[in-house]
Design a protein around this motif. Structure first.
Motif, short mmCIF file in Angstrom:
data_model
loop_
_atom_site.label_atom_id
_atom_site.label_comp_id
_atom_site.label_asym_id
_atom_site.label_seq_id
_atom_site.Cartn_x
_atom_site.Cartn_y
_atom_site.Cartn_z
N ASN A 174 -1.01 -15.42 6.55
CA ASN A 174 -1.57 -15.99 7.44
C ASN A 174 -2.79 -15.25 7.78
O ASN A 174 -3.02 -14.14 8.03
N PRO A 175 -4.15 -16.00 7.71
CA PRO A 175 -5.40 -15.27 7.57
C PRO A 175 -5.79 -15.17 9.10
O PRO A 175 -6.73 -14.44 9.39
N GLY A 176 -4.91 -15.92 10.11
CA GLY A 176 -5.37 -15.89 11.54
C GLY A 176 -4.10 -15.15 12.56
O GLY A 176 -3.55 -14.26 11.82
N ARG A 177 -4.21 -15.67 13.40
CA ARG A 177 -3.16 -14.94 14.39
C ARG A 177 -2.01 -16.04 14.38
O ARG A 177 -2.41 -17.37 14.73
N ARG A 178 -0.87 -15.86 14.47
CA ARG A 178 0.35 -16.73 14.75
C ARG A 178 0.12 -17.12 15.90
O ARG A 178 -0.47 -16.65 17.25
N ARG A 179 0.83 -18.57 16.33
CA ARG A 179 0.74 -19.10 17.40
C ARG A 179 1.60 -18.62 18.62
O ARG A 179 1.33 -18.95 19.63
N VAL A 180 2.61 -18.60 18.01
CA VAL A 180 3.82 -18.37 19.27
C VAL A 180 4.66 -16.74 18.72
O VAL A 180 4.50 -16.38 17.53
N PHE A 181 5.13 -16.30 19.81
CA PHE A 181 6.26 -15.14 19.67
C PHE A 181 7.60 -15.85 19.44
O PHE A 181 7.76 -16.83 19.98
N ARG A 182 8.37 -15.10 18.79
CA ARG A 182 9.90 -15.45 18.64
C ARG A 182 10.81 -14.16 18.87
O ARG A 182 10.45 -13.27 17.93
#
Length: 450
Positions: A149-157
């Motif tokens: 992923n070149p950016g930031r993840r959308r959610v935490f888990r």
């Protein structure tokens, strides 16, 4: 420069099984610390107190939105969707037209017209392809695992489980949590932030005292939620654990990981292989182990031979249904645990470290995984009776063991078999596989969790 498709990659290499068994990739790289303290205590916490895993990075999330979401899922998944809706989840299985498995993922029903598939990307890629080529009114949005992923993840888990997990969740929620059905989601408030939680018992003992939950929400709230969980968990012995405890704990439950996707052959699937990029999951997959065939189709399995027959329901039309109706009438392999012989394991250690020649394949401890998909041959005498998948040592079992699939007639509790450890011809070309000789390991079948 045009991106190479999976079909073009197979044609360039010349053979799909050569591509898979000699893949340079080995197990997937991931942003998942192996340990936070030590893997022994982290494994014990699964059974004795409570454990927390950060699953924010290693899985791909693929979102599907639109009026045809449920129809798309129903027509691609073997699972029943009769009671599916918001806050419902499924361990979704997708197959090719011959009823052979492409992959599995956890399906989260987020809203009436929104769902997300979470896990290894094989299943989600197939569903995305159907969405884009099958005339469905559905939009697809991908959130790749952190490594890709070149950016930031959308959610935490965050996954929390173990005998004390529910006490921690109710403390951090500020009060009792209403009853939640298995694989159903609920809403909580943690550190002042609304989150959602999926109730399951994927880790720990399957008894009523081992409730677990996978908690997720917007990534910007992740640090505050994590801190609140860890603080609340101090009273109850919560242990933060890494990847070694996570994967070894899942093998305790009999989780076999993923199958070899049944997509590398067949004219009908050629268009799919041309759609798939060669550097996605299917093109970087590595297959290892002592079971070796020149025909990639020998690695394909139906859900019935992978322990997922209970996830096939004929109450709807879906890809592969007709073939699976026929598969359902055949004898099937049965999922078992293989308990490895201690003396043979000690001999593997001794010879792989200290022998001057004919060394066995080294056994990484506590997780002996050197390929993304493992296929070790299981023998009764000189007969091939099954396939062993992931293997591990845990302090909870006190031995090395693996999840395996054995022919029904041979799947007898207490029966003795032999697992062949190591690869053919001194080892394949995977970068993490050293030169070695194949070595037999005695094992005992257990048909229920030890």
């Amino acid at each position: 420069m045009t991106r190479e498709s999976l079909e073009a990659k197979i044609q360039r290499i010349g053979d799909p099984i050569r591509m898979l068994r000699h893949s340079p990739h080995g197990p997937y790289k991931m942003k998942y610390p192996p340990v936070h303290s030590n893997w022994q205590e982290e494994q014990q916490a699964i059974r004795k107190t409570a454990v927390l895993f950060d699953q924010s990075h290693h899985m791909t999330d693929v979102y599907f939105r639109g009026p045809d979401v449920t129809r798309l899922l129903s027509e691609t998944g073997t699972n029943s969707f009769a009671t599916y809706g918001r806050d419902k989840a499924k361990h979704m299985v997708v197959c090719n037209p011959d009823g052979l498995m492409i992959g599995t993922a956890v399906l989260f029903g987020l809203e009436k017209e929104e769902a997300v598939l979470v896990g290894p990307a094989g299943a989600a890629n197939w569903v995305q392809y159907q969405a884009e080529t099958g005339g469905y009114d559905v939009e697809v949005h991908r959130d790749e695992r952190t490594e890709d992923n070149p950016g930031r993840r959308r959610v935490f888990r965050y996954e929390i489980g173990g005998p004390q997990a529910w006490n921690i969740l109710e403390k951090v929620n500020g009060g009792p949590i209403p009853p939640v059905k298995f694989f159903t989601m609920t809403e909580l408030t943690i550190a002042g932030h609304p989150v959602r939680g999926l109730f399951h018992t994927v880790i720990g003992d399957p008894g009523s005292d081992s409730k677990g939950m996978e908690i997720f929400g917007p990534v910007e709230h992740g640090p505050a939620v994590l801190d609140a969980l860890l603080t609340a968990g101090e009273e109850f012995g919560l242990v933060r654990a890494g990847g070694l405890a996570y994967y070894s704990g899942s093998i305790e439950t009999g989780y076999p990981a993923q199958p070899t996707p049944a997509i590398y052959t067949g004219e009908w699937l050629k268009a799919y292989r041309e759609w798939l990029p060669g550097d996605w999951y299917e093109g970087k997959l590595s297959v290892g182990g002592s079971y070796a065939s020149d025909d990639v189709e020998d690695y394909y399995v139906s859900p019935y031979d992978f322990g997922y027959g209970h996830l096939v329901r004929f109450d709807h039309d879906f890809i592969g249904r007709e073939a699976l109706e026929e598969h359902a009438t055949r004898p099937h392999r049965k999922k078992v645990w293989l308990i490895w012989n201690d003396d043979d394991v000690v001999d593997i250690y001794r010879r792989s470290l200290f022998a001057t020649k004919d060394r066995p394949k080294y056994l990484d401890t506590p997780l002996g995984r050197y390929a993304r998909v493992h296929h070790d041959a299981v023998l009764a005498g000189d007969r091939l009776v099954g396939i062993s998948t992931q293997c591990t040592y845990t302090v909870n079992f006190g031995s090395w063991f693996s999840a395996a699939f054995v022919d029904e007639a041979d799947a007898k509790d207490g029966a003795d078999v032999t697992l062949l450890w190591g690869e053919e011809n001194g080892g394949t070309a995977k970068r993490n596989v050293e030169p070695h000789v194949q070595t037999p390991i005695r094992a005992t079948i257990r048909t229920s969790r030890p």
